[in-house]
Design a protein around this motif. Structure first.
Motif, short mmCIF file in Angstrom:
data_model
loop_
_atom_site.label_atom_id
_atom_site.label_comp_id
_atom_site.label_asym_id
_atom_site.label_seq_id
_atom_site.Cartn_x
_atom_site.Cartn_y
_atom_site.Cartn_z
N TRP A 1 0.81 -1.23 0.00
CA TRP A 1 0.00 0.00 0.00
C TRP A 1 0.84 1.27 0.00
CZ3 TRP A 1 -0.36 -3.40 4.26
CH2 TRP A 1 0.25 -2.96 5.41
N GLU A 2 2.12 1.16 -0.30
CA GLU A 2 2.97 2.35 -0.37
C GLU A 2 2.54 3.28 -1.50
OE1 GLU A 2 6.96 0.88 -0.73
OE2 GLU A 2 7.31 1.06 1.42
N GLU A 3 2.21 2.73 -2.64
CA GLU A 3 1.88 3.55 -3.81
C GLU A 3 0.43 3.99 -3.83
OE1 GLU A 3 3.09 1.47 -7.30
OE2 GLU A 3 5.07 1.05 -6.49
N LYS A 4 -0.48 3.15 -3.36
CA LYS A 4 -1.89 3.52 -3.30
C LYS A 4 -2.63 2.58 -2.37
CE LYS A 4 -3.29 1.33 -7.67
NZ LYS A 4 -4.04 1.60 -8.88
N THR A 5 -3.83 2.98 -2.01
CA THR A 5 -4.67 2.19 -1.12
C THR A 5 -4.96 0.84 -1.75
OG1 THR A 5 -5.70 4.23 -0.35
CG2 THR A 5 -6.87 2.19 0.11
N CYS A 6 -5.05 -0.19 -0.92
CA CYS A 6 -5.35 -1.50 -1.47
C CYS A 6 -6.21 -2.32 -0.51
CB CYS A 6 -4.07 -2.25 -1.82
SG CYS A 6 -3.06 -2.74 -0.44
N VAL A 7 -6.88 -3.29 -1.10
CA VAL A 7 -7.60 -4.31 -0.36
C VAL A 7 -6.78 -5.58 -0.51
CG1 VAL A 7 -9.71 -5.70 -0.25
CG2 VAL A 7 -9.86 -3.26 -0.77
N ILE A 8 -6.41 -6.18 0.61
CA ILE A 8 -5.58 -7.37 0.58
C ILE A 8 -6.41 -8.57 1.02
CG2 ILE A 8 -3.50 -8.48 1.48
CD1 ILE A 8 -2.46 -5.65 2.10
N ILE A 9 -6.43 -9.59 0.19
CA ILE A 9 -7.15 -10.82 0.48
C ILE A 9 -6.11 -11.93 0.64
CG2 ILE A 9 -8.91 -12.44 -0.32
CD1 ILE A 9 -9.94 -9.58 0.03
N PHE A 10 -6.19 -12.65 1.74
CA PHE A 10 -5.28 -13.77 1.98
C PHE A 10 -5.97 -15.08 1.63
CE2 PHE A 10 -3.60 -10.40 4.57
CZ PHE A 10 -2.24 -10.54 4.42
N PHE A 11 -5.28 -15.90 0.86
CA PHE A 11 -5.80 -17.19 0.44
C PHE A 11 -4.94 -18.31 1.01
CE2 PHE A 11 -6.95 -14.33 -3.09
CZ PHE A 11 -8.31 -14.50 -3.07
N ARG A 12 -5.60 -19.38 1.37
CA ARG A 12 -4.86 -20.56 1.79
C ARG A 12 -4.10 -21.13 0.60
NH1 ARG A 12 -7.39 -26.29 3.20
NH2 ARG A 12 -8.52 -25.67 1.38
N ARG A 13 -4.84 -21.34 -0.47
CA ARG A 13 -4.28 -21.81 -1.74
C ARG A 13 -5.12 -21.22 -2.85
NH1 ARG A 13 -4.93 -26.53 -3.64
NH2 ARG A 13 -6.59 -27.15 -2.24
#
Length: 79
Positions: A20-32
């Protein structure tokens, strides 16, 4: 592993805050990326991708295993 919003992925270690240094983000974590339930979640979150893009928000998927990444990308999640 990092699956970037632009449809490319890279196998690299990175500090989470660099996402998120460059712009706002939504982060989704996946198992696989090949997991049925992870893909279901990806499909649901992909529905708001156009709204995020309009508001200059990056959608980022982070996984811990590269299994299923090519199919995940081919199926067009996050687009």
């Amino acid at each position: 592993m990092r699956l970037r919003f632009d449809g490319h992925y890279s196998l690299q270690e990175l500090k989470l805050e660099t996402l998120w240094e460059e712009k706002t983000c939504v982060i989704i974590f996946f198992r696989r990326f090949g997991c049925f339930f992870c893909r279901l979640s990806a499909k649901e979150i992909s529905a708001i991708h156009p709204l995020l893009s309009i508001n200059n928000i990056r959608l980022v998927g982070v996984g811990f295993d590269e299994a299923g990444v090519p199919q995940f990308m081919q199926d067009g999640y996050f687009t």
